[in-house]
Design an enzyme around this catalytic site. Structure first.
Site, PDB file in Angstrom:
ATOM      1  N   ALA A   1      -1.283   5.444   3.866  1.00 57.04           N
ATOM      2  CA  ALA A   1      -1.190   5.277   2.313  1.00 57.04           C
ATOM      3  C   ALA A   1      -2.793   5.346   1.738  1.00 57.04           C
ATOM      4  O   ALA A   1      -2.901   5.594   0.639  1.00 57.04           O
ATOM      5  CB  ALA A   1      -0.749   3.882   2.017  1.00 57.04           C
TER       6      ALA A   1
ATOM      7  N   SER B   1       1.108  -1.114  -0.085  1.00 55.88           N
ATOM      8  CA  SER B   1       0.037  -0.172   0.075  1.00 55.88           C
ATOM      9  C   SER B   1       0.660   1.247  -0.142  1.00 55.88           C
ATOM     10  O   SER B   1       0.683   2.235  -0.836  1.00 55.88           O
ATOM     11  CB  SER B   1      -0.861  -0.015   1.201  1.00 55.88           C
ATOM     12  OG  SER B   1      -0.277  -0.056   2.411  1.00 55.88           O
ATOM     13  N   TRP B   2       1.840   1.359   0.939  1.00 57.79           N
ATOM     14  CA  TRP B   2       2.852   2.730   0.795  1.00 57.79           C
ATOM     15  C   TRP B   2       3.401   2.646  -0.422  1.00 57.79           C
ATOM     16  O   TRP B   2       3.760   3.956  -0.782  1.00 57.79           O
ATOM     17  CB  TRP B   2       3.430   2.180   2.233  1.00 57.79           C
ATOM     18  CG  TRP B   2       4.206   3.597   2.638  1.00 57.79           C
ATOM     19  CD1 TRP B   2       5.207   3.966   3.535  1.00 57.79           C
ATOM     20  CD2 TRP B   2       3.788   4.876   2.717  1.00 57.79           C
ATOM     21  NE1 TRP B   2       5.738   5.213   3.876  1.00 57.79           N
ATOM     22  CE2 TRP B   2       4.609   5.841   3.264  1.00 57.79           C
ATOM     23  CE3 TRP B   2       2.389   5.600   2.070  1.00 57.79           C
ATOM     24  CZ2 TRP B   2       4.534   7.141   3.564  1.00 57.79           C
ATOM     25  CZ3 TRP B   2       2.325   6.892   2.457  1.00 57.79           C
ATOM     26  CH2 TRP B   2       3.411   7.853   2.855  1.00 57.79           C
TER      27      TRP B   2
ATOM     28  N   LYS C   1       6.029   5.755  18.459  1.00 53.81           N
ATOM     29  CA  LYS C   1       4.352   5.877  18.300  1.00 53.81           C
ATOM     30  C   LYS C   1       3.554   4.650  17.952  1.00 53.81           C
ATOM     31  O   LYS C   1       2.158   4.613  18.298  1.00 53.81           O
ATOM     32  CB  LYS C   1       4.058   7.110  17.026  1.00 53.81           C
ATOM     33  CG  LYS C   1       4.767   6.994  15.780  1.00 53.81           C
ATOM     34  CD  LYS C   1       3.688   6.175  14.725  1.00 53.81           C
ATOM     35  CE  LYS C   1       4.454   5.979  13.623  1.00 53.81           C
ATOM     36  NZ  LYS C   1       3.688   5.140  12.666  1.00 53.81           N
TER      37      LYS C   1
ATOM     38  N   ASN D   1      -1.360  -0.977  13.727  1.00 55.98           N
ATOM     39  CA  ASN D   1      -1.134  -0.999  15.009  1.00 55.98           C
ATOM     40  C   ASN D   1      -2.306  -0.732  15.679  1.00 55.98           C
ATOM     41  O   ASN D   1      -2.599  -1.480  17.048  1.00 55.98           O
ATOM     42  CB  ASN D   1       0.063   0.076  15.298  1.00 55.98           C
ATOM     43  CG  ASN D   1       1.512  -0.399  14.865  1.00 55.98           C
ATOM     44  OD1 ASN D   1       1.855  -1.473  15.124  1.00 55.98           O
ATOM     45  ND2 ASN D   1       1.873   0.430  13.719  1.00 55.98           N
TER      46      ASN D   1
ATOM     47  N   SER E   1       0.938   9.697   7.621  1.00 57.58           N
ATOM     48  CA  SER E   1       0.450   9.607   6.287  1.00 57.58           C
ATOM     49  C   SER E   1       0.076   8.282   6.110  1.00 57.58           C
ATOM     50  O   SER E   1       0.856   7.450   5.846  1.00 57.58           O
ATOM     51  CB  SER E   1       1.667  10.174   5.386  1.00 57.58           C
ATOM     52  OG  SER E   1       2.880   9.442   5.803  1.00 57.58           O
TER      53      SER E   1
END
Length: 336
Positions: A141, A11-12, A192, A257, A139
């Site tokens: 995707a 996806s990214w 994060k 996550n 960001s």
């Protein structure tokens, strides 16, 4: 026209390929999943990740790493961190010209626990590559590929190369700032993900917006303490690579996550998730890396959220009981 070789067909990789293609550059994605490669080349989509997105026919993919690297000025890394080292070893054998590596993966080297920029430099020498650049910030995707307004940071120890990548990606919907705090940004990008797992857990347990706001705020404090003790700048955590990345990862259904934590919270145990999960969830392993690092080398800082997530993931603690223990910690003044 500049050619960019993209390591990955997920996806990214697809989202960033469209950004670069929109900017007039030539992109070629390298992958090992023939289904994804065929989707991109033959059907001009990546159905596994984006059900309703039709890609431009000049976004192409290949299973040949040599073909992807040929004449490329930049190599963009979007693959899961556990595969980066072995892939870069292959890249090194095929490189016959100097390139700039752009890292867009978040986490630690599974073999060494190194930051990914350090891993890149460990494998590829200054004769192979220009100074490393990382693309970090809030960001997903799923939104980038739809050209939804996004802002990220181009991070490098060398400001010139950070600016080069800034210009490479920036357009009307994808705005790029620069930073030279590689340490702070990369530790923030990794940390994060652990807070996002915690955010999913409290959502799965049925807690609300108040709970998540408290978690994100204290999570920001915790990740900044860790980043500074590792050599990062405190100010970095109040920007896109800090609070920006933290908020979006802790709040969005697109976050793997967060989704992992949600599943754990809903079952009030991590054992089933840990036994059967097949999706890339950087926060699970990152939690162990940070927990072990702090308890071995950094006794002067407290990381109660990471400790709590570690107990849930690796000691089979009851999530609801762990949350209650967090709320019952010794009272103190708020310091930042």
């Amino acid at each position: 026209m500049i050619k960019i070789a993209i390591l990955g067909t997920g996806s990214w990789a697809t989202g960033l390929a469209r950004v670069l293609r929109d900017n007039g550059h030539s992109v070629m994605l390298y992958g090992i999943d023939q289904g994804e490669i065929d989707d991109i080349n033959l059907r001009h989509c990546n159905y596994k990740y984006f059900r309703d997105v039709i890609l431009e026919d000049d976004i192409i993919a290949t299973s040949s790493l040599e073909e992807a690297l040929k004449d490329a000025s930049y190599i963009l890394i979007t693959i899961p961190t556990q595969y980066i080292r072995e892939t870069l070893v292959k890249v090194k054998k095929l490189l016959n010209h100097k390139v700039t590596i752009i890292n867009a993966s978040k986490g630690f080297d599974m073999n060494t626990n190194m930051r990914i920029s350090d891993t890149i430099r460990d494998i590829l020498s200054s004769e192979d590559i220009n100074p490393v650049v990382s693309l970090i910030g809030p960001s997903h995707a799923e939104e980038v590929v739809e050209r939804i307004l996004t802002a990220v940071c181009s991070v490098s120890l060398n400001e010139k190369y950070a600016k080069d990548v800034q210009e490479l990606f920036s357009n009307r919907y994808f705005r790029v700032y620069t930073s030279t705090d590689e340490i702070g940004a990369e530790y923030g990008a990794a940390y994060k993900n652990v807070i996002a797992v915690a955010s999913g857990i409290i959502a799965g347990l049925g807690y609300g917006d108040n709970s998540r706001a408290a978690l994100i705020t204290r999570g920001l404090h915790e990740m900044s303490l860790y980043g500074v003790v590792k050599g990062g700048n405190r100010e970095t955590y109040f920007g896109l690579t800090g609070i920006g990345d933290l908020v979006v990862t802790c709040s969005s259904v697109h976050s793997r996550n967060f989704q992992a934590g949600l599943e754990i919270g809903q079952s009030n145990r991590a054992v089933n998730f840990m036994a059967h999960n097949t999706k890339t969830c950087e926060g699970v392993r990152t939690c162990k890396v940070i927990h072990d690092d702090v308890h071995q080398y950094h006794h002067d800082i407290e990381t109660p959220i990471v400790d709590a997530v570690y107990q849930v993931l690796y000691e089979n603690a009851n999530p609801k009981e762990i949350v209650e223990k967090l709320m019952e910690r010794e009272l103190k003044a708020e310091h930042f």
